[in-house]
Structures are given as structure tokens and as C-alpha cells.
Motif scaffolding. Sequence first.
Motif, PDB file in Angstrom:
ATOM      1  N   LEU A 198      59.496  42.710  29.591  1.00 24.90           N
ATOM      2  CA  LEU A 198      58.831  41.699  28.771  1.00 24.90           C
ATOM      3  C   LEU A 198      57.356  41.700  29.142  1.00 24.90           C
ATOM      4  O   LEU A 198      57.014  41.819  30.312  1.00 24.90           O
ATOM      5  N   ALA A 199      56.502  41.548  28.164  1.00 23.33           N
ATOM      6  CA  ALA A 199      55.068  41.478  28.416  1.00 23.33           C
ATOM      7  C   ALA A 199      54.524  40.178  27.850  1.00 23.33           C
ATOM      8  O   ALA A 199      54.850  39.794  26.732  1.00 23.33           O
ATOM      9  N   ILE A 200      53.709  39.511  28.650  1.00 19.88           N
ATOM     10  CA  ILE A 200      53.050  38.268  28.259  1.00 19.88           C
ATOM     11  C   ILE A 200      51.567  38.461  28.570  1.00 19.88           C
ATOM     12  O   ILE A 200      51.223  38.862  29.689  1.00 19.88           O
ATOM     13  N   PHE A 201      50.688  38.204  27.595  1.00 16.05           N
ATOM     14  CA  PHE A 201      49.272  38.421  27.865  1.00 16.05           C
ATOM     15  C   PHE A 201      48.406  37.565  26.960  1.00 16.05           C
ATOM     16  O   PHE A 201      48.825  37.148  25.893  1.00 16.05           O
ATOM     17  N   ASP A 202      47.195  37.303  27.447  1.00 11.62           N
ATOM     18  CA  ASP A 202      46.151  36.702  26.623  1.00 11.62           C
ATOM     19  C   ASP A 202      45.388  37.838  25.953  1.00 11.62           C
ATOM     20  O   ASP A 202      45.335  38.956  26.482  1.00 11.62           O
ATOM     21  N   GLY A 203      44.790  37.560  24.835  1.00 15.72           N
ATOM     22  CA  GLY A 203      43.974  38.565  24.160  1.00 15.72           C
ATOM     23  C   GLY A 203      42.829  39.022  25.054  1.00 15.72           C
ATOM     24  O   GLY A 203      42.296  38.252  25.861  1.00 15.72           O
ATOM     25  N   TYR A 204      42.447  40.264  24.911  1.00 15.13           N
ATOM     26  CA  TYR A 204      41.379  40.830  25.732  1.00 15.13           C
ATOM     27  C   TYR A 204      40.029  40.265  25.314  1.00 15.13           C
ATOM     28  O   TYR A 204      39.648  40.338  24.140  1.00 15.13           O
ATOM     29  N   THR A 205      39.338  39.664  26.287  1.00 12.89           N
ATOM     30  CA  THR A 205      37.992  39.155  26.032  1.00 12.89           C
ATOM     31  C   THR A 205      36.986  39.732  27.020  1.00 12.89           C
ATOM     32  O   THR A 205      35.831  39.352  27.010  1.00 12.89           O
ATOM     33  N   GLY A 206      37.437  40.609  27.884  1.00 16.92           N
ATOM     34  CA  GLY A 206      36.563  41.225  28.868  1.00 16.92           C
ATOM     35  C   GLY A 206      37.304  41.485  30.158  1.00 16.92           C
ATOM     36  O   GLY A 206      38.309  40.835  30.467  1.00 16.92           O
ATOM     37  N   PHE A 207      36.813  42.453  30.914  1.00 16.53           N
ATOM     38  CA  PHE A 207      37.489  42.858  32.149  1.00 16.53           C
ATOM     39  C   PHE A 207      37.547  41.730  33.182  1.00 16.53           C
ATOM     40  O   PHE A 207      38.429  41.698  34.011  1.00 16.53           O
ATOM     41  N   GLN A 208      36.614  40.801  33.127  1.00 19.49           N
ATOM     42  CA  GLN A 208      36.599  39.689  34.084  1.00 19.49           C
ATOM     43  C   GLN A 208      37.523  38.546  33.659  1.00 19.49           C
ATOM     44  O   GLN A 208      37.631  37.553  34.367  1.00 19.49           O
ATOM     45  N   ASN A 209      38.195  38.667  32.529  1.00 23.17           N
ATOM     46  CA  ASN A 209      39.082  37.616  32.024  1.00 23.17           C
ATOM     47  C   ASN A 209      40.474  38.159  31.696  1.00 23.17           C
ATOM     48  O   ASN A 209      41.039  37.871  30.642  1.00 23.17           O
ATOM     49  N   LEU A 210      41.037  38.930  32.599  1.00 22.95           N
ATOM     50  CA  LEU A 210      42.364  39.499  32.366  1.00 22.95           C
ATOM     51  C   LEU A 210      43.439  38.499  32.780  1.00 22.95           C
ATOM     52  O   LEU A 210      43.378  37.918  33.869  1.00 22.95           O
ATOM     53  N   HIS A 211      44.404  38.289  31.903  1.00 27.30           N
ATOM     54  CA  HIS A 211      45.516  37.383  32.176  1.00 27.30           C
ATOM     55  C   HIS A 211      46.758  37.967  31.522  1.00 27.30           C
ATOM     56  O   HIS A 211      46.888  37.946  30.296  1.00 27.30           O
ATOM     57  N   GLY A 212      47.669  38.468  32.336  1.00 26.63           N
ATOM     58  CA  GLY A 212      48.887  39.046  31.771  1.00 26.63           C
ATOM     59  C   GLY A 212      49.985  39.141  32.803  1.00 26.63           C
ATOM     60  O   GLY A 212      49.758  39.035  34.007  1.00 26.63           O
TER      61      GLY A 212
END
Length: 109
Positions: free
Chosen positions: A20-34
Motif C-alpha cells: 500500500l502506498a500513501i503520499f502527499d503530492g510532490y511540492t519539492g524535495f524538502q516537503n516529502l511525506h509518504g
Amino acid sequence: MFSEGGKKFIGLSENPNVCLAIFDGYTGFQNLHGMQIMGTAQVVEPFSPDYLAHAAYKGISLDFLNKQDPPMHLIRVRPVSMECLFSDCKALGCGPRQTLLLAGEGEQP
């Protein structure tokens, strides 16, 4: 998770390993959440006590479920490992990638 079925069920009886994968949309390398969760899947028998309990937890009425033909499927995933990628961990002095390994049934963590 409840599902109407489809091709995702074809191989579960032969290979119950899932991801299963859960992630926020990519907004930049400093804001990774998954998060990636590896585990084993089991299809819960329709209208069994576990099935009905999960429906109640999700707010799905028995009347709605009874009208579904074929019945909704319920997939239970038992996690084996979880890998998180959170840029915010750097501010806490930790690496942004964290892994949690879970013990299987009868094993010690």
C-alpha cells in the motif's frame, strides 16, 4: 478496506503479498511525506462478524450492503513492514527515511 472487486482479486488467493502506498503530492524535495506498507492480504467473508464490525466502523449501513450484488469485498492487510519518508524528520535530527519492521504472528518484535 472495502472494494467492489475487479482485477486486484485475481491473484490474491495465489499470492497474498501486497503493498500500500500513501503520499502527499510532490511540492519539492524538502516537503516529502509518504509511507509504503508491505504486508499480507486476506479477503474477509462477506457478512461475517469482522465484515459487519468494519462496516459499522466505516459508517456503512447493513441496508446498503444488502443491496450490493455481488457483495462488497473487504480486504484485511496485516502489515509486515512500513517505510516512511518525511522530510520533517531532519529537523528532529533523524534521517528522513524511517523503517518499522513488525513481528509476524507468533514472533517476537
